[in-house]
Design a protein around this motif. Structure first.
Motif, PDB file in Angstrom:
ATOM      1  N   ASP A 143       0.810  -1.216   0.000  1.00 49.09           N
ATOM      2  CA  ASP A 143       0.000   0.000   0.000  1.00 49.09           C
ATOM      3  C   ASP A 143       0.846   1.270   0.000  1.00 49.09           C
ATOM      4  OD1 ASP A 143      -2.328  -1.489   0.046  1.00 49.09           O
ATOM      5  OD2 ASP A 143      -2.497  -1.449   2.230  1.00 49.09           O
ATOM      6  N   TYR A 144       2.150   1.118   0.178  1.00 52.26           N
ATOM      7  CA  TYR A 144       3.050   2.276   0.250  1.00 52.26           C
ATOM      8  C   TYR A 144       3.890   2.405  -1.012  1.00 52.26           C
ATOM      9  CZ  TYR A 144       2.142   2.688   5.289  1.00 52.26           C
ATOM     10  OH  TYR A 144       1.547   2.858   6.522  1.00 52.26           O
ATOM     11  N   ILE A 145       4.155   3.641  -1.398  1.00 55.33           N
ATOM     12  CA  ILE A 145       5.163   3.950  -2.409  1.00 55.33           C
ATOM     13  C   ILE A 145       6.151   4.913  -1.755  1.00 55.33           C
ATOM     14  CG2 ILE A 145       5.655   4.901  -4.679  1.00 55.33           C
ATOM     15  CD1 ILE A 145       2.791   4.321  -5.486  1.00 55.33           C
ATOM     16  N   PHE A 146       7.398   4.474  -1.635  1.00 53.23           N
ATOM     17  CA  PHE A 146       8.453   5.327  -1.101  1.00 53.23           C
ATOM     18  C   PHE A 146       9.170   5.978  -2.281  1.00 53.23           C
ATOM     19  CE2 PHE A 146       8.439   1.504   1.799  1.00 53.23           C
ATOM     20  CZ  PHE A 146       7.756   2.106   2.852  1.00 53.23           C
ATOM     21  N   ILE A 147       9.381   7.294  -2.212  1.00 55.94           N
ATOM     22  CA  ILE A 147      10.020   8.005  -3.325  1.00 55.94           C
ATOM     23  C   ILE A 147      11.139   8.893  -2.795  1.00 55.94           C
ATOM     24  CG2 ILE A 147       9.716   9.556  -5.291  1.00 55.94           C
ATOM     25  CD1 ILE A 147       6.818   8.783  -5.418  1.00 55.94           C
ATOM     26  N   GLY A 148      12.336   8.685  -3.337  1.00 59.26           N
ATOM     27  CA  GLY A 148      13.458   9.555  -3.027  1.00 59.26           C
ATOM     28  C   GLY A 148      13.416  10.788  -3.907  1.00 59.26           C
ATOM     29  N   THR A 149      13.796  11.925  -3.336  1.00 57.76           N
ATOM     30  CA  THR A 149      13.776  13.180  -4.078  1.00 57.76           C
ATOM     31  C   THR A 149      14.869  14.090  -3.528  1.00 57.76           C
ATOM     32  OG1 THR A 149      12.341  14.999  -4.823  1.00 57.76           O
ATOM     33  CG2 THR A 149      12.066  14.272  -2.554  1.00 57.76           C
ATOM     34  N   TYR A 150      14.943  15.284  -4.076  1.00 56.48           N
ATOM     35  CA  TYR A 150      15.825  16.325  -3.538  1.00 56.48           C
ATOM     36  C   TYR A 150      15.056  17.634  -3.608  1.00 56.48           C
ATOM     37  CZ  TYR A 150      19.733  19.540  -2.927  1.00 56.48           C
ATOM     38  OH  TYR A 150      20.552  20.546  -2.471  1.00 56.48           O
ATOM     39  N   ARG A 151      14.820  18.231  -2.456  1.00 53.45           N
ATOM     40  CA  ARG A 151      13.980  19.422  -2.391  1.00 53.45           C
ATOM     41  C   ARG A 151      14.773  20.728  -2.357  1.00 53.45           C
ATOM     42  NH1 ARG A 151      10.914  15.972   1.263  1.00 53.45           N
ATOM     43  NH2 ARG A 151      11.807  17.016   3.085  1.00 53.45           N
ATOM     44  N   GLY A 152      16.095  20.640  -2.506  1.00 52.14           N
ATOM     45  CA  GLY A 152      16.910  21.853  -2.478  1.00 52.14           C
ATOM     46  C   GLY A 152      16.615  22.783  -3.647  1.00 52.14           C
ATOM     47  N   LYS A 153      16.765  24.087  -3.415  1.00 49.73           N
ATOM     48  CA  LYS A 153      16.536  25.075  -4.472  1.00 49.73           C
ATOM     49  C   LYS A 153      17.572  24.966  -5.590  1.00 49.73           C
ATOM     50  CE  LYS A 153      14.190  28.406  -1.472  1.00 49.73           C
ATOM     51  NZ  LYS A 153      14.191  29.767  -0.890  1.00 49.73           N
ATOM     52  N   ASP A 154      18.701  24.305  -5.271  1.00 49.98           N
ATOM     53  CA  ASP A 154      19.762  24.130  -6.265  1.00 49.98           C
ATOM     54  C   ASP A 154      19.633  22.798  -7.007  1.00 49.98           C
ATOM     55  OD1 ASP A 154      20.321  22.647  -4.013  1.00 49.98           O
ATOM     56  OD2 ASP A 154      22.444  23.186  -3.910  1.00 49.98           O
ATOM     57  N   TYR A 155      18.437  22.239  -7.055  1.00 49.66           N
ATOM     58  CA  TYR A 155      18.181  20.946  -7.703  1.00 49.66           C
ATOM     59  C   TYR A 155      18.806  20.866  -9.093  1.00 49.66           C
ATOM     60  CZ  TYR A 155      15.576  17.203 -10.060  1.00 49.66           C
ATOM     61  OH  TYR A 155      15.244  16.092 -10.777  1.00 49.66           O
ATOM     62  N   THR A 156      18.637  21.897  -9.895  1.00 46.11           N
ATOM     63  CA  THR A 156      19.089  21.845 -11.289  1.00 46.11           C
ATOM     64  C   THR A 156      20.609  21.812 -11.413  1.00 46.11           C
ATOM     65  OG1 THR A 156      18.969  24.255 -11.434  1.00 46.11           O
ATOM     66  CG2 THR A 156      17.021  23.015 -12.135  1.00 46.11           C
ATOM     67  N   GLN A 157      21.327  22.099 -10.331  1.00 47.60           N
ATOM     68  CA  GLN A 157      22.788  22.113 -10.377  1.00 47.60           C
ATOM     69  C   GLN A 157      23.390  20.740 -10.092  1.00 47.60           C
ATOM     70  OE1 GLN A 157      24.379  25.355  -7.961  1.00 47.60           O
ATOM     71  NE2 GLN A 157      22.539  26.565  -8.347  1.00 47.60           N
ATOM     72  N   TYR A 158      22.522  19.754  -9.770  1.00 48.24           N
ATOM     73  CA  TYR A 158      23.010  18.434  -9.393  1.00 48.24           C
ATOM     74  C   TYR A 158      22.591  17.385 -10.422  1.00 48.24           C
ATOM     75  CZ  TYR A 158      24.398  19.874  -4.675  1.00 48.24           C
ATOM     76  OH  TYR A 158      25.018  20.453  -3.609  1.00 48.24           O
TER      77      TYR A 158
END
Length: 304
Positions: A143-158
């Motif tokens: 019933d769960y979906i775990f999702i990794g993300t990056y919420r930093g404002k510099d996302y586009t630089q990584y």
């Protein structure tokens, strides 16, 4: 018609797309590296050879086939790295979601078109352009979906930030009956020991109630604690920064009882056997030099 069904990470595997290493292309230049671990080995002159990677993938395929798994491979595109099929797309329930991967890797998608054509077109999902999401960041647990993300404002630089918050929201809206939990991950372009490239680089369930985890891969302790609450601290195998670097959490389950693991993971493999798992040990160290391992090179299509 190809029957799709994946609801978790450990159900009995019936069909999978496994990457290939033939005609893998030249050793990348430093500026072509997608991740800090590949960059490290490019600089050191220890980047894996094509013959070693072919051998490791063939060994993996032999184990899968021994357990009766239907193994598909991408069609060969000369001089292209086609090892990490998990980045191309992923299955949730009976839907196939195409990943919006790094533009430089878009050609890999063409190599699995013969598989996609066997699917129900109504179950094939193409996210909008602003949605960035890769299969390594999506972990299913019933019933769960775990999702990794990056919420930093510099996302586009990584380059190492592969799934954005639009990707999380897209999955949440697509599966309103699922409990979607997001995890803000540690990212680095230069230090492979401080870079959780995907969620499966610092967390993965095994069996029915155990999991492998690296606490310091999570930016928010409250998000790490959600996993502790779900699985129980006593059921978590805690790995070190060096073990995360070696990709200890990136093993692959054939069933709730059977796990394919790298043969050098002695501490993990011993623990798994203590929990009554059958551990199929194979060589995969050379492929691991590209910051991807067993789960990264598989795209499950059907599990019981």
């Amino acid at each position: 018609m190809l029957k799709l069904n994946v609801k978790n990470e450990t159900g009995r595997l019936r069909a999978v797309v496994l990457g290939i290493a033939k005609s893998n292309g030249h050793v990348p230049k430093e500026e072509e590296a997608y991740d800090p671990k590949s960059l490290e080995h490019i600089r050191a002159g220890t980047y894996p050879t094509e013959s070693d990677m072919i051998y490791e993938l063939e060994t993996f395929a032999e184990v899968l086939q021994r357990y009766g798994v239907q193994v598909y491979h991408p069609e060969l595109i000369p001089n292209l790295n086609q090892i990490f099929t998990r980045d191309i797309g992923f299955v949730i329930d009976d839907y196939f979601i195409k990943a919006n991967i790094l533009p430089d890797r878009a050609e890999e998608w063409n190599a699995i078109q013969y598989i996609v054509r066997q699917m129900d077109s109504e179950k094939f999902i193409v996210p909008p352009e602003e949605v960035h999401i890769e299969g390594g960041d999506v972990i299913l647990w019933n019933d769960y979906i775990f999702i990794g993300t990056y919420r930093g404002k510099d996302y586009t630089q990584y380059n190492t930030a592969r799934t954005n918050i639009h990707g999380v929201d897209f999955i949440r809206n697509l599966f309103p009956n699922k409990k979607v939990l997001e995890f803000n991950l540690i990212k680095s372009m230069t230090d492979a020991r401080a870079n959780a490239l995907h969620l499966d680089c610092c967390f993965q369930p095994v069996g029915t109630h155990h999991a492998i985890i690296f606490k310091d891969g999570f930016r928010e302790e409250t998000e790490y604690n959600k996993i502790v609450d779900l699985f129980g601290i006593e059921n978590l195998f805690q790995i070190t920064a060096d073990e995360m670097y070696q990709m200890y959490s990136n093993v692959f389950s054939i069933s709730p009882e059977i796990i394919v693991s790298e043969k050098r993971f002695t501490r993990l493999n011993s623990w798994l056997r203590q929990q009554s798992f059958i551990v199929e040990e194979i060589p995969y160290h050379e492929i691991g030099k590209q910051e991807g391992l067993l789960r990264c090179s598989t795209l499950p299509l059907t599990r019981d």
